[in-house]
Motif scaffolding. Structure first.
Motif, PDB file in Angstrom:
ATOM      1  N   GLU A  47       7.326  70.462  16.835  1.00 39.63           N
ATOM      2  CA  GLU A  47       6.829  70.231  18.203  1.00 39.63           C
ATOM      3  C   GLU A  47       5.957  71.393  18.660  1.00 39.63           C
ATOM      4  O   GLU A  47       4.905  71.209  19.279  1.00 39.63           O
ATOM      5  CB  GLU A  47       8.006  70.075  19.174  1.00 39.63           C
ATOM      6  N   MET A  48       6.408  72.604  18.357  1.00 36.96           N
ATOM      7  CA  MET A  48       5.675  73.799  18.782  1.00 36.96           C
ATOM      8  C   MET A  48       4.294  73.856  18.129  1.00 36.96           C
ATOM      9  O   MET A  48       3.304  74.195  18.770  1.00 36.96           O
ATOM     10  CB  MET A  48       6.489  75.054  18.436  1.00 36.96           C
ATOM     11  N   LYS A  49       4.255  73.503  16.845  1.00 45.15           N
ATOM     12  CA  LYS A  49       2.962  73.481  16.133  1.00 45.15           C
ATOM     13  C   LYS A  49       2.004  72.495  16.798  1.00 45.15           C
ATOM     14  O   LYS A  49       0.826  72.790  16.992  1.00 45.15           O
ATOM     15  CB  LYS A  49       3.184  73.061  14.670  1.00 45.15           C
ATOM     16  N   THR A  50       2.542  71.315  17.157  1.00 47.37           N
ATOM     17  CA  THR A  50       1.718  70.271  17.801  1.00 47.37           C
ATOM     18  C   THR A  50       1.167  70.777  19.123  1.00 47.37           C
ATOM     19  O   THR A  50      -0.030  70.605  19.432  1.00 47.37           O
ATOM     20  CB  THR A  50       2.563  68.993  18.034  1.00 47.37           C
ATOM     21  N   GLU A  51       2.029  71.388  19.943  1.00 47.17           N
ATOM     22  CA  GLU A  51       1.605  71.887  21.267  1.00 47.17           C
ATOM     23  C   GLU A  51       0.579  73.012  21.127  1.00 47.17           C
ATOM     24  O   GLU A  51      -0.370  73.092  21.907  1.00 47.17           O
ATOM     25  CB  GLU A  51       2.820  72.369  22.076  1.00 47.17           C
ATOM     26  N   LEU A  59       3.914  75.165  27.114  1.00 46.93           N
ATOM     27  CA  LEU A  59       4.990  74.343  26.557  1.00 46.93           C
ATOM     28  C   LEU A  59       5.464  74.902  25.212  1.00 46.93           C
ATOM     29  O   LEU A  59       6.660  74.890  24.900  1.00 46.93           O
ATOM     30  CB  LEU A  59       4.505  72.896  26.388  1.00 46.93           C
ATOM     31  N   ALA A  60       4.518  75.447  24.436  1.00 45.81           N
ATOM     32  CA  ALA A  60       4.858  76.041  23.135  1.00 45.81           C
ATOM     33  C   ALA A  60       5.795  77.235  23.329  1.00 45.81           C
ATOM     34  O   ALA A  60       6.739  77.442  22.556  1.00 45.81           O
ATOM     35  CB  ALA A  60       3.592  76.465  22.402  1.00 45.81           C
ATOM     36  N   THR A  61       5.534  78.012  24.412  1.00 44.44           N
ATOM     37  CA  THR A  61       6.378  79.180  24.715  1.00 44.44           C
ATOM     38  C   THR A  61       7.789  78.732  25.102  1.00 44.44           C
ATOM     39  O   THR A  61       8.786  79.336  24.694  1.00 44.44           O
ATOM     40  CB  THR A  61       5.763  80.011  25.865  1.00 44.44           C
ATOM     41  N   ASP A  66      13.700  77.835  23.337  1.00 41.19           N
ATOM     42  CA  ASP A  66      14.771  76.951  22.853  1.00 41.19           C
ATOM     43  C   ASP A  66      15.132  77.286  21.414  1.00 41.19           C
ATOM     44  O   ASP A  66      16.299  77.293  21.020  1.00 41.19           O
ATOM     45  CB  ASP A  66      14.330  75.480  22.933  1.00 41.19           C
ATOM     46  N   LEU A  67      14.073  77.563  20.641  1.00 38.93           N
ATOM     47  CA  LEU A  67      14.248  77.891  19.226  1.00 38.93           C
ATOM     48  C   LEU A  67      15.057  79.179  19.067  1.00 38.93           C
ATOM     49  O   LEU A  67      15.961  79.269  18.228  1.00 38.93           O
ATOM     50  CB  LEU A  67      12.868  78.041  18.571  1.00 38.93           C
ATOM     51  N   LYS A  68      14.759  80.149  19.918  1.00 39.55           N
ATOM     52  CA  LYS A  68      15.457  81.430  19.875  1.00 39.55           C
ATOM     53  C   LYS A  68      16.951  81.230  20.189  1.00 39.55           C
ATOM     54  O   LYS A  68      17.831  81.786  19.509  1.00 39.55           O
ATOM     55  CB  LYS A  68      14.844  82.402  20.888  1.00 39.55           C
ATOM     56  N   GLN A  69      17.240  80.407  21.212  1.00 40.32           N
ATOM     57  CA  GLN A  69      18.637  80.132  21.587  1.00 40.32           C
ATOM     58  C   GLN A  69      19.379  79.448  20.437  1.00 40.32           C
ATOM     59  O   GLN A  69      20.546  79.759  20.156  1.00 40.32           O
ATOM     60  CB  GLN A  69      18.679  79.242  22.823  1.00 40.32           C
ATOM     61  N   ASN A  70      18.686  78.505  19.766  1.00 41.04           N
ATOM     62  CA  ASN A  70      19.307  77.807  18.631  1.00 41.04           C
ATOM     63  C   ASN A  70      19.655  78.772  17.507  1.00 41.04           C
ATOM     64  O   ASN A  70      20.720  78.683  16.899  1.00 41.04           O
ATOM     65  CB  ASN A  70      18.365  76.723  18.096  1.00 41.04           C
ATOM     66  N   LEU A  71      18.735  79.708  17.236  1.00 41.43           N
ATOM     67  CA  LEU A  71      18.964  80.677  16.167  1.00 41.43           C
ATOM     68  C   LEU A  71      20.138  81.599  16.504  1.00 41.43           C
ATOM     69  O   LEU A  71      20.904  81.986  15.626  1.00 41.43           O
ATOM     70  CB  LEU A  71      17.692  81.493  15.895  1.00 41.43           C
ATOM     71  N   GLU A  72      20.264  81.932  17.801  1.00 42.83           N
ATOM     72  CA  GLU A  72      21.402  82.755  18.235  1.00 42.83           C
ATOM     73  C   GLU A  72      22.725  82.009  18.008  1.00 42.83           C
ATOM     74  O   GLU A  72      23.725  82.585  17.586  1.00 42.83           O
ATOM     75  CB  GLU A  72      21.255  83.128  19.714  1.00 42.83           C
ATOM     76  N   LYS A  73      22.699  80.668  18.287  1.00 43.43           N
ATOM     77  CA  LYS A  73      23.900  79.851  18.079  1.00 43.43           C
ATOM     78  C   LYS A  73      24.224  79.732  16.599  1.00 43.43           C
ATOM     79  O   LYS A  73      25.392  79.783  16.194  1.00 43.43           O
ATOM     80  CB  LYS A  73      23.701  78.463  18.696  1.00 43.43           C
ATOM     81  N   ILE A  74      23.192  79.580  15.767  1.00 45.57           N
ATOM     82  CA  ILE A  74      23.390  79.512  14.312  1.00 45.57           C
ATOM     83  C   ILE A  74      24.034  80.808  13.822  1.00 45.57           C
ATOM     84  O   ILE A  74      24.985  80.797  13.038  1.00 45.57           O
ATOM     85  CB  ILE A  74      22.052  79.255  13.571  1.00 45.57           C
ATOM     86  N   ASN A  75      23.517  81.925  14.329  1.00 45.05           N
ATOM     87  CA  ASN A  75      24.051  83.238  13.954  1.00 45.05           C
ATOM     88  C   ASN A  75      25.514  83.380  14.376  1.00 45.05           C
ATOM     89  O   ASN A  75      26.364  83.833  13.598  1.00 45.05           O
ATOM     90  CB  ASN A  75      23.193  84.335  14.592  1.00 45.05           C
ATOM     91  N   HIS A  76      25.814  82.945  15.607  1.00 39.65           N
ATOM     92  CA  HIS A  76      27.185  83.043  16.150  1.00 39.65           C
ATOM     93  C   HIS A  76      28.164  82.230  15.294  1.00 39.65           C
ATOM     94  O   HIS A  76      29.228  82.724  14.901  1.00 39.65           O
ATOM     95  CB  HIS A  76      27.206  82.535  17.593  1.00 39.65           C
TER      96      HIS A  76
END
Length: 266
Positions: A47-51, A59-61, A66-76
């Protein structure tokens, strides 16, 4: 001494075997989160690439946040899975006898859930309520974590076994099998170091007075043949004594049992 070491090792392996299904269940949860967030993150990158290609940087920002939050959850959740594995390796390893600062509340909570899920995996009909009441003022205490973990696990597994037996005996919808695990910091009246109290309480059938004196004897077990070595409570008693503490049992026949572990703060 060699025979004694072999028996202790056999008991440790038996307790680890009881935990295996619980470990699988506990690891599955964080792994599911890791997989789900990874899939969502892959879609977010597209989606980010498209935007960005459309020049819509705002919107890309937002998507990148959202992507950063997901990565934090993956790490947790990845760390959570790692902690479970680390805890189990610690449990199966030969105890070094080295004391280290340990969070007793975390240790009790971990083994309570692992024991419950392990029993549920072995017997789908097994069901029990479990409650915790941990003293949040309790700081880390100096113990041998593998050994105290074994004691807590043994008492909790015994408690679940007791309420399960009563469930089958009564077959009554009025009975709610319940195991309660709690911790408390007891400060002595005249100052001093204080004592940590760990309680494992069940509302099972209780221990008859006639055998109460025998429960800490090696090889004494009330379980059917093949379901217990009779070493669990005996080893637990020795471990707590080695920590300068004591194990006290309070039980009313037909009403339930409470095991209290007193550990001095050193």
């Amino acid at each position: 001494k060699a025979a004694q070491a072999q028996l202790i090792h056999a008991e440790k392996m038996a307790s680890l075997g009881e935990l295996t299904a619980g470990i699988a269940h506990e690891i599955q949860n964080p792994l599911n989160f890791v997989n789900n967030f990874s899939e969502v993150s892959t879609e977010l990158v597209d989606e980010m690439k498209t935007e960005m290609a459309s020049g819509n940087l705002e919107l890309a920002t937002e998507i990148s946040e959202d992507l950063k939050q997901n990565l934090e959850k993956i790490n947790h959740h990845g760390k959570r899975a790692g902690d479970i594995v680390k805890g189990m390796l610690l449990h199966s390893r030969t105890s070094s006898g080295q004391k280290e600062l340990t969070d007793i509340n975390v240790l009790c909570d971990e083994y309570l859930r692992l024991s419950y899920h392990g029993l549920r995996a072995k017997d789908k009909s097994f069901n029990a309520k479990f409650e915790t009441d941990f003293d949040t003022s309790l700081s880390k205490i100096n113990v041998v974590p593998q050994d105290i973990g074994r004691v807590v696990l043994n008492l909790i597994t015994n408690a679940f076994y007791a309420v399960n037996v009563k469930t089958q005996d009564l077959a009554s919808p009025q009975y709610t099998p319940t195991v309660n695990v709690s911790t408390k910091l007891m400060s002595p009246a005249g100052g001093g170091k204080g004592v940590v109290l760990i309680s494992v309480k069940d509302n099972g059938n209780g221990i008859p007075d006639s055998i109460k004196e025998k429960i800490f004897q090696p090889f004494f077990t009330t379980k059917p043949t093949g379901q217990g070595t009779g070493l669990g409570l005996s080893l637990s008693y020795d471990i707590v004594k080695a920590h300068g503490g004591e194990v006290i049992v309070a039980s009313k026949s037909g009403e339930g049992t409470e095991f209290l572990i007193h550990l001095p703060l050193i």
